[in-house]
Design a protein around this motif. Structure first.
Motif, PDB file in Angstrom:
ATOM      1  N   GLN A  16      52.255  48.755  53.114  1.00 10.18           N
ATOM      2  CA  GLN A  16      51.521  47.491  53.033  1.00 10.18           C
ATOM      3  C   GLN A  16      51.307  47.133  51.564  1.00 10.18           C
TER       4      GLN A  16
ATOM      5  N   TYR B 224      49.407  44.975  48.722  1.00 12.18           N
ATOM      6  CA  TYR B 224      48.195  44.220  48.444  1.00 12.18           C
ATOM      7  C   TYR B 224      48.323  43.594  47.064  1.00 12.18           C
TER       8      TYR B 224
ATOM      9  N   GLU C  97      46.386  54.510  54.357  1.00  8.70           N
ATOM     10  CA  GLU C  97      47.319  53.433  54.667  1.00  8.70           C
ATOM     11  C   GLU C  97      48.549  53.469  53.761  1.00  8.70           C
TER      12      GLU C  97
ATOM     13  N   SER D 279      49.349  48.386  44.733  1.00 12.80           N
ATOM     14  CA  SER D 279      48.880  48.081  46.086  1.00 12.80           C
ATOM     15  C   SER D 279      47.587  48.825  46.391  1.00 12.80           C
TER      16      SER D 279
ATOM     17  N   CYS E 108      44.168  47.035  47.452  1.00 10.14           N
ATOM     18  CA  CYS E 108      43.411  47.425  48.649  1.00 10.14           C
ATOM     19  C   CYS E 108      41.984  47.792  48.272  1.00 10.14           C
TER      20      CYS E 108
END
Length: 149
Positions: A64, A66, A114, A132, A136
Motif C-alpha cells: 500500500q 501512502y 501493513e 509509505s 501511513c
C-alpha cells in the motif's frame, strides 16, 4: 556487375565458408576465424544469461502506498517519535535493521504490519517503503491530533 538485389542477397547471406581458408567463416562478408566466432557466441550467450538473472533477481514490492508530504512540523514530530522509540528499553540493545524495525513497530504497529508484515526489511536492503511508512504514520498522527487524543 551485380544488381542491387544481388548485392543485398550476398550481404545478408547467413553464413558461408571461405573455400580458400577452411578454418575461417564468412559472416555478412566479414571473414572470422572459428575460434573468434565461438568466443563471440559465448559472450553473447553469457550476456543474455546475465541479463535474464538481473531481471529475475530484481524484487518487486507490492504494498500500500501512502502519500507523504515533507513539512517541517510533521518531520520534526516524526523524528522525535522515532528517536524516542529507538531509545526505548525494547529497542535500545538492538542494532542495524533490527533497531529500525523495532522503532517502526513502536511508532505505528498497524502501519508496520501493513507495509512490512509479509516481507521484513533485510540487512543491506534499500528501504523503498520508508516514504509509505511515513505517510501511513502521518495519516495516523493527524487522525489522532484531530480527534484530540
Amino acid at each position: 556487375m551485380q544488381t542491387t538485389e544481388e548485392r543485398e542477397r550476398d550481404t545478408w547471406m547467413d553464413l558461408c565458408y571461405d573455400e580458400r581458408r577452411p578454418n575461417y567463416l564468412k559472416v555478412n562478408g566479414i571473414r572470422m576465424h572459428n575460434s573468434l566466432r565461438i568466443g563471440v557466441l559465448c559472450l553473447v550467450v553469457m550476456y543474455l544469461y546475465l541479463l535474464g538473472i538481473g531481471c529475475a533477481a530484481r524484487k518487486q514490492y507490492i504494498y500500500q502506498r501512502y502519500h507523504y508530504k515533507k513539512k517541517p512540523k510533521v518531520e520534526k514530530r516524526y523524528k522525535n517519535e522515532l528517536s524516542n522509540c529507538e531509545r526505548s528499553d525494547k529497542c535500545l540493545q538492538l542494532h542495524g535493521v533490527e533497531k529500525t524495525m523495532c522503532a517502526r513497530q513502536c511508532m505505528a504497529l498497524d502501519c508496520f504490519h501493513e507495509l512490512y508484515g509479509n516481507d521484513l526489511l533485510e540487512e543491506g536492503e534499500v528501504d523503498v517503503r520508508v516514504t509509505s511508512f511515513k505517510g501511513c504514520w502521518q495519516k495516523k498522527y493527524f487522525t489522532i491530533a484531530r480527534s484530540g487524543l
